[in-house]
Scaffold this active site. Structure first.
Site, PDB file in Angstrom:
ATOM      1  CB  CYS A 189      -0.927   0.002   1.212  1.00 18.80           C
ATOM      2  SG  CYS A 189      -0.085  -0.278   2.772  1.00 18.80           S
ATOM      3  N   PRO A 190       0.334   2.373  -0.469  1.00 20.50           N
ATOM      4  CG  PRO A 190      -1.125   4.050  -1.150  1.00 20.50           C
ATOM      5  CD  PRO A 190      -0.992   2.554  -1.072  1.00 20.50           C
ATOM      6  NE  ARG A 214       7.698   4.889  -1.067  1.00 16.73           N
ATOM      7  CZ  ARG A 214       7.949   4.274  -2.202  1.00 16.73           C
ATOM      8  NH1 ARG A 214       8.373   3.016  -2.190  1.00 16.73           N
ATOM      9  NH2 ARG A 214       7.792   4.896  -3.359  1.00 16.73           N
ATOM     10  CD  GLU A 262      14.832   2.994   2.591  1.00 15.81           C
ATOM     11  OE1 GLU A 262      14.082   2.010   2.711  1.00 15.81           O
ATOM     12  OE2 GLU A 262      14.828   3.732   1.579  1.00 15.81           O
ATOM     13  CG  HIS A 293      14.798   1.064  -1.136  1.00 14.42           C
ATOM     14  ND1 HIS A 293      14.218   2.130  -0.514  1.00 14.42           N
ATOM     15  CD2 HIS A 293      14.032   0.818  -2.220  1.00 14.42           C
ATOM     16  CE1 HIS A 293      13.143   2.528  -1.179  1.00 14.42           C
ATOM     17  NE2 HIS A 293      13.018   1.733  -2.236  1.00 14.42           N
TER      18      HIS A 293
END
Length: 324
Positions: free
Chosen positions: A211-212, A240, A269, A288
């Site tokens: 999901c965003p 995220r 990050e 990532h």
């Protein structure tokens, strides 16, 4: 037109060509740009391209030549899109370019948690198999995915691809999305069942986040929601980092309230060394890089150039802040 790329290294560390953008204007590519360098480097640019360099309201309002902002990614949270809209500056992104790569990373992480391939490979290299009494050995539980339930939170392109792969593994697929009426035409038929989040968390053997990041989803996986999950469950996050309360996850993993986690993203990050998740053996973390296969980055480069060209031709595409 003056085209400036503020942080081009992650898109193209040297194995791709900038030629498609060089054909569209006078191109300047900076591998990285520190916060105190942004204004100087952006000044005079008509087209500004960024991946993670922040373009805030103050900067956008102070660049008189700026006509276009392109984000070298899908998420546009690094740009004040409303400030750009007020100035009539379109902000574009690149949706969908990394779907195959991110989906395969979901299962790379999951298979590591289930089969411990890297761990046992290291044991072999260190001579443990040579010294074993039997032809076969393992020192961590091995988990078969077939017959388990995969819970997918968010059902965009990546979530849908993950659902298809999970189904091919013989897994039951549950989905939670805020707009299930828009997702039932994904072509998955009866293979997918849409359920409330609490039911998904309580039923799934694997939970994968797609999901965003919004104010509503930030830290959505916290101690209360982890408590709903099976102790044998795995949590996967390639979305995220801030979707998870990392301190709560670390405590659950240490206490055995969750079997394991596979993460390609973290809330900060690069992470600080004191991040409690880094030292946990039941938390497998990659830096990532789910999006970063060469094929994925080639698609991204092509789409970035197509966005720029479309704007120059008066028909902008992938605009996230339309003015009408």
């Amino acid at each position: 037109m003056e085209i400036v790329v503020l942080d081009g290294h992650t898109l193209n560390p040297g194995d791709l060509s900038w030629e498609s953008l060089e054909e569209l204007g006078r191109l300047t590519v900076y591998p990285r740009t520190a916060p105190n360098q942004v204004r100087e480097r952006a000044n005079g640019a008509q087209m500004l391209l960024t991946n993670k360099v922040i373009l805030d309201r103050e900067l956008i309002l102070e660049l008189p030549d700026l006509k276009y902002i392109g984000v070298l990614a899908t998420g546009v949270n690094v740009v004040d899109v409303e400030a750009a809209r007020q100035r009539g500056i379109p902000v574009t992104n690149v949706p969908g370019y990394s779907t195959p790569s991110v989906a395969q990373t979901v299962f790379a992480l999951l298979l590591e948690l289930a089969q411990h391939v890297a761990h046992h490979g290291h044991l072999v290299r260190w001579g443990h198999w040579c010294e074993a009494e039997d032809f076969s050995f393992w020192d961590r539980p091995l988990v078969e995915l077939s017959g388990l339930t995969m819970g997918i939170v968010g059902f965009g392109r990546i979530g849908q691809r993950v659902a298809r792969i999970a189904s091919s593994f013989g897994m039951t697929v549950l989905v939670h999305t805020s707009h299930p009426e828009k997702r039932r035409d994904a072509g998955l038929g009866e293979e997918v069942r849409f359920v409330p989040l609490e039911e998904l968390l309580g039923t799934s053997d694997v939970v994968s986040l797609h999901c965003p990041l919004t104010p509503q989803t930030e830290r959505m996986i916290d101690s209360e929601r982890i408590a709903l999950m099976k102790k044998s469950a795995f949590l996967i996050n390639t979305g995220r980092g801030p979707l998870i309360d990392e301190a709560d996850l670390a405590e659950a993993l240490k206490a055995g309230r969750l079997a394991g986690a596979g993460l390609d993203v973290l809330s900060q990050e690069p992470p600080p060394r004191e991040n409690p998740l880094l030292a946990l053996t039941n938390c497998f973390i990659t830096p990532h890089q789910a999006w970063a296969t060469k094929a994925s980055r080639q698609r991204l480069m092509a789409e970035v150039a197509a966005n720029v060209k479309a704007f120059q031709e008066g028909a902008p595409r992938n605009v996230v802040n339309p003015t009408d």
